[in-house]
Design an enzyme around this catalytic site. Structure first.
Site, PDB file in Angstrom:
ATOM      1  N   ASP A  92       0.864  -1.182   0.000  1.00  0.00           N
ATOM      2  CA  ASP A  92       0.000   0.000   0.000  1.00  0.00           C
ATOM      3  C   ASP A  92       0.900   1.233   0.000  1.00  0.00           C
ATOM      4  O   ASP A  92       1.606   1.497   0.979  1.00  0.00           O
ATOM      5  CB  ASP A  92      -0.887  -0.036   1.252  1.00  0.00           C
ATOM      6  CG  ASP A  92      -1.853   1.140   1.287  1.00  0.00           C
ATOM      7  OD1 ASP A  92      -1.710   2.063   0.463  1.00  0.00           O
ATOM      8  OD2 ASP A  92      -2.754   1.122   2.150  1.00  0.00           O
ATOM      9  N   ASN A 122       3.279   3.697 -11.946  1.00  0.00           N
ATOM     10  CA  ASN A 122       1.992   3.852 -12.620  1.00  0.00           C
ATOM     11  C   ASN A 122       0.796   3.982 -11.674  1.00  0.00           C
ATOM     12  O   ASN A 122      -0.230   4.507 -12.051  1.00  0.00           O
ATOM     13  CB  ASN A 122       1.824   2.613 -13.543  1.00  0.00           C
ATOM     14  CG  ASN A 122       0.408   2.421 -13.991  1.00  0.00           C
ATOM     15  OD1 ASN A 122      -0.066   3.102 -14.905  1.00  0.00           O
ATOM     16  ND2 ASN A 122      -0.320   1.505 -13.350  1.00  0.00           N
ATOM     17  N   TYR A 151      -5.780  15.122  -7.648  1.00  0.00           N
ATOM     18  CA  TYR A 151      -5.093  14.289  -8.658  1.00  0.00           C
ATOM     19  C   TYR A 151      -4.193  15.157  -9.537  1.00  0.00           C
ATOM     20  O   TYR A 151      -3.032  14.822  -9.787  1.00  0.00           O
ATOM     21  CB  TYR A 151      -6.166  13.570  -9.482  1.00  0.00           C
ATOM     22  CG  TYR A 151      -5.667  12.829 -10.695  1.00  0.00           C
ATOM     23  CD1 TYR A 151      -5.070  11.578 -10.568  1.00  0.00           C
ATOM     24  CD2 TYR A 151      -5.807  13.358 -11.979  1.00  0.00           C
ATOM     25  CE1 TYR A 151      -4.623  10.879 -11.691  1.00  0.00           C
ATOM     26  CE2 TYR A 151      -5.367  12.667 -13.105  1.00  0.00           C
ATOM     27  CZ  TYR A 151      -4.774  11.445 -12.956  1.00  0.00           C
ATOM     28  OH  TYR A 151      -4.325  10.757 -14.072  1.00  0.00           O
ATOM     29  N   LEU A 153      -7.483  10.657 -22.066  1.00  0.00           N
ATOM     30  CA  LEU A 153      -8.463   9.730 -21.486  1.00  0.00           C
ATOM     31  C   LEU A 153      -8.284   8.324 -22.047  1.00  0.00           C
ATOM     32  O   LEU A 153      -8.323   8.102 -23.251  1.00  0.00           O
ATOM     33  CB  LEU A 153      -9.893  10.224 -21.758  1.00  0.00           C
ATOM     34  CG  LEU A 153     -10.992   9.361 -21.133  1.00  0.00           C
ATOM     35  CD1 LEU A 153     -10.897   9.358 -19.615  1.00  0.00           C
ATOM     36  CD2 LEU A 153     -12.373   9.847 -21.582  1.00  0.00           C
ATOM     37  N   ILE A 154      -8.106   7.369 -21.133  1.00  0.00           N
ATOM     38  CA  ILE A 154      -7.891   5.960 -21.486  1.00  0.00           C
ATOM     39  C   ILE A 154      -9.066   5.165 -20.890  1.00  0.00           C
ATOM     40  O   ILE A 154      -9.515   5.451 -19.777  1.00  0.00           O
ATOM     41  CB  ILE A 154      -6.545   5.459 -20.901  1.00  0.00           C
ATOM     42  CG1 ILE A 154      -5.381   6.399 -21.296  1.00  0.00           C
ATOM     43  CG2 ILE A 154      -6.254   4.024 -21.317  1.00  0.00           C
ATOM     44  CD1 ILE A 154      -5.115   6.551 -22.772  1.00  0.00           C
ATOM     45  N   ASP A 155      -9.482   4.118 -21.618  1.00  0.00           N
ATOM     46  CA  ASP A 155     -10.753   3.465 -21.271  1.00  0.00           C
ATOM     47  C   ASP A 155     -10.687   2.478 -20.109  1.00  0.00           C
ATOM     48  O   ASP A 155     -11.305   1.416 -20.155  1.00  0.00           O
ATOM     49  CB  ASP A 155     -11.313   2.759 -22.514  1.00  0.00           C
ATOM     50  CG  ASP A 155     -10.420   1.591 -22.967  1.00  0.00           C
ATOM     51  OD1 ASP A 155      -9.362   1.354 -22.337  1.00  0.00           O
ATOM     52  OD2 ASP A 155     -10.783   0.911 -23.939  1.00  0.00           O
ATOM     53  N   SER A 179     -11.916   2.455 -14.012  1.00  0.00           N
ATOM     54  CA  SER A 179     -11.984   3.516 -12.997  1.00  0.00           C
ATOM     55  C   SER A 179     -12.136   4.894 -13.658  1.00  0.00           C
ATOM     56  O   SER A 179     -12.910   5.726 -13.183  1.00  0.00           O
ATOM     57  CB  SER A 179     -10.759   3.482 -12.085  1.00  0.00           C
ATOM     58  OG  SER A 179      -9.594   3.740 -12.814  1.00  0.00           O
TER      59      SER A 179
HETATM   60  P1  NDP Z   1      -6.624   2.243 -12.241  1.00  0.00           P
HETATM   61  O1  NDP Z   1      -7.467   2.941 -11.209  1.00  0.00           O
HETATM   62  O2  NDP Z   1      -7.277   1.319 -13.182  1.00  0.00           O
HETATM   63  O3  NDP Z   1      -5.474   1.431 -11.497  1.00  0.00           O
HETATM   64  C1  NDP Z   1      -4.825   1.960 -10.397  1.00  0.00           C
HETATM   65  C2  NDP Z   1      -3.845   0.929  -9.871  1.00  0.00           C
HETATM   66  O4  NDP Z   1      -3.206   1.454  -8.694  1.00  0.00           O
HETATM   67  C3  NDP Z   1      -4.506  -0.378  -9.470  1.00  0.00           C
HETATM   68  O5  NDP Z   1      -3.670  -1.444  -9.792  1.00  0.00           O
HETATM   69  C4  NDP Z   1      -4.651  -0.253  -7.956  1.00  0.00           C
HETATM   70  O6  NDP Z   1      -4.684  -1.548  -7.408  1.00  0.00           O
HETATM   71  C5  NDP Z   1      -3.371   0.517  -7.614  1.00  0.00           C
HETATM   72  N1  NDP Z   1      -3.491   1.260  -6.351  1.00  0.00           N
HETATM   73  C6  NDP Z   1      -4.526   2.030  -5.929  1.00  0.00           C
HETATM   74  N2  NDP Z   1      -4.262   2.526  -4.722  1.00  0.00           N
HETATM   75  C7  NDP Z   1      -3.054   2.043  -4.350  1.00  0.00           C
HETATM   76  C8  NDP Z   1      -2.260   2.173  -3.182  1.00  0.00           C
HETATM   77  N3  NDP Z   1      -2.658   2.894  -2.122  1.00  0.00           N
HETATM   78  N4  NDP Z   1      -1.074   1.537  -3.132  1.00  0.00           N
HETATM   79  C9  NDP Z   1      -0.649   0.771  -4.175  1.00  0.00           C
HETATM   80  N5  NDP Z   1      -1.353   0.619  -5.317  1.00  0.00           N
HETATM   81  C10 NDP Z   1      -2.549   1.244  -5.389  1.00  0.00           C
HETATM   82  O7  NDP Z   1      -5.818   3.407 -12.976  1.00  0.00           O
HETATM   83  P2  NDP Z   1      -5.538   3.602 -14.557  1.00  0.00           P
HETATM   84  O8  NDP Z   1      -5.061   2.335 -15.114  1.00  0.00           O
HETATM   85  O9  NDP Z   1      -6.695   4.282 -15.148  1.00  0.00           O
HETATM   86  O10 NDP Z   1      -4.331   4.640 -14.515  1.00  0.00           O
HETATM   87  C11 NDP Z   1      -2.985   4.197 -14.510  1.00  0.00           C
HETATM   88  C12 NDP Z   1      -2.075   5.396 -14.672  1.00  0.00           C
HETATM   89  O11 NDP Z   1      -2.410   6.086 -15.874  1.00  0.00           O
HETATM   90  C13 NDP Z   1      -2.174   6.424 -13.545  1.00  0.00           C
HETATM   91  O12 NDP Z   1      -0.913   6.941 -13.236  1.00  0.00           O
HETATM   92  C14 NDP Z   1      -3.058   7.491 -14.142  1.00  0.00           C
HETATM   93  O13 NDP Z   1      -2.842   8.753 -13.573  1.00  0.00           O
HETATM   94  C15 NDP Z   1      -2.606   7.450 -15.597  1.00  0.00           C
HETATM   95  N6  NDP Z   1      -3.597   8.022 -16.482  1.00  0.00           N
HETATM   96  C16 NDP Z   1      -4.787   7.362 -16.690  1.00  0.00           C
HETATM   97  C17 NDP Z   1      -5.752   7.934 -17.498  1.00  0.00           C
HETATM   98  C18 NDP Z   1      -7.050   7.250 -17.780  1.00  0.00           C
HETATM   99  O14 NDP Z   1      -7.909   7.887 -18.437  1.00  0.00           O
HETATM  100  N7  NDP Z   1      -7.252   6.017 -17.365  1.00  0.00           N
HETATM  101  C19 NDP Z   1      -5.548   9.253 -18.105  1.00  0.00           C
HETATM  102  C20 NDP Z   1      -4.276   9.849 -17.821  1.00  0.00           C
HETATM  103  C21 NDP Z   1      -3.347   9.241 -17.037  1.00  0.00           C
HETATM  104  P3  NDP Z   1      -5.237  -1.920  -5.964  1.00  0.00           P
HETATM  105  O15 NDP Z   1      -6.601  -1.340  -5.854  1.00  0.00           O
HETATM  106  O16 NDP Z   1      -5.223  -3.414  -5.969  1.00  0.00           O
HETATM  107  O17 NDP Z   1      -4.268  -1.361  -4.988  1.00  0.00           O
END
Ligand code: NDP
Length: 282
Positions: free
Chosen positions: A86, A113, A177, A211-213, A216
């Site tokens: 965490d 990431n 964020y 924006l990525i699909d 979340s």
């Molecule tokens: P998701 O919300 O799908 O995934 C987030 C990940 O982080 C999960 O694996 C989650 O797993 C983990 N996580 C959450 N909280 C914690 C914590 N406290 N400690 C450790 N791990 C944690 O995010 P996306 O895939 O959408 O985004 C990935 C990256 O891409 C990010 O950096 C985001 O800013 C960037 N991005 C995404 C965009 C989008 O539209 N999707 C747009 C621009 C950037 P778990 O819950 O098991 O801990």
């Protein structure tokens, strides 16, 4: 239009003249991917696995990580391990890097990431949440990067930082964020200068995503804005490719580059467009 045309042509020509990406080059590479239980991080893990890398993945949910590891092995990863952690816990960032370096006997790529969950909407004034999110989305990145630098120096390695258009432009409804992403761009962009000035062989790649699909992201923006979302597996591929080519930056999808480029040209119109793009009734 002429200016954009010329710029695009010049950029495309530059890309063509650069090195080409070979998936083969990632075979056996030792990679640590954070936030890899879902979304883009999960897709990054699958691409590396398919290319025959050795992977450690991390996130909080152990049962989900287990499934991702299983799929990575099926896809062809030379090694796939997980460690539940965490990133809100100050000691976890260092513990994860230590685990990865020990299990993989070194490190070639550190892919930062993960993001903590954060509400989407008008900011409610919750300062504690801003501090918590800074720990998860920013301080843990810094801690992991610092811890991994000595190992990466030995391998001409790379730190890949997954950031966002929200790290380049001020946008509403995701204030905490956005603050964390600006912090990442500031820190890792400055680190790029210092590493280059020291003639370090470590590369830092900053990935600016639109924006990525992912589940979340789609859930969050629902009802607020209606723009196309681009596929997570393609975003993941572009992230890996930019890291392998030791690029300082990558923009995906294409429009993020142009938004960043023209951001400060017409601030009044930029702000009008931003404010009217979202559905909001006070
Ligand atoms: P998701 O919300 O799908 O995934 C987030 C990940 O982080 C999960 O694996 C989650 O797993 C983990 N996580 C959450 N909280 C914690 C914590 N406290 N400690 C450790 N791990 C944690 O995010 P996306 O895939 O959408 O985004 C990935 C990256 O891409 C990010 O950096 C985001 O800013 C960037 N991005 C995404 C965009 C989008 O539209 N999707 C747009 C621009 C950037 P778990 O819950 O098991 O801990």
């Amino acid at each position: 239009i002429f200016l954009f045309g010329s710029l695009s042509a010049a950029l495309i020509a530059l890309q063509w003249s650069g090195p080409t990406f070979s998936e083969e080059s990632l075979k056996g590479m030792r990679v640590l991917v954070t936030g890899a239980s879902t979304g883009i991080g999960e897709q990054v893990a699958y691409h590396y696995a398919r290319m025959g890398a050795q992977i450690v993945i991390t996130a909080r949910r152990e049962h989900v990580l287990k499934e991702v590891v299983k799929k990575c092995l099926d896809l062809g990863a030379q090694k796939a391990l997980y460690i539940a952690a965490d990133m809100a816990e100050i000691s976890d960032a260092g513990r994860v890097v230590e685990f990865a370096e020990k299990q993989l006997d070194g490190l070639d790529y550190l892919v930062l990431n993960h993001i903590g969950p954060s509400p989407y909407g008008m900011w409610d004034g919750d300062v504690d949440h801003v501090q918590w999110l800074m720990q998860v989305n920013f301080h843990s990145y810094v801690k992991m990067a610092v811890k991994a630098l000595p190992a990466l120096e030995k391998t001409n390695g790379s730190i890949i930082v997954v950031s966002s258009l929200n790290g380049k432009m001020c946008l509403p409804f995701a204030l905490p964020y956005t603050a964390t992403k600006f912090a990442l761009d500031g820190f890792f962009g400055s680190l790029q200068h210092e590493l280059a000035m020291k003639h370090s062989n470590i590369t830092v790649t900053i990935c600016t995503l639109g924006l990525i699909d992912t589940e979340s992201a789609m859930e969050k923006i629902k009802g607020y804005i209606d723009i196309p979302a681009y596929p997570a597996h393609e975003a993941a591929y572009q992230i890996i490719k930019a890291g392998a080519l030791h690029q300082n930056e990558v923009f995906y999808p294409w429009y993020t580059y142009y938004y960043t480029l023209i951001r400060d040209w017409f601030p009044y119109y930029r702000d009008q467009v931003i404010r009217t793009s979202y559905n909001y009734q006070p």
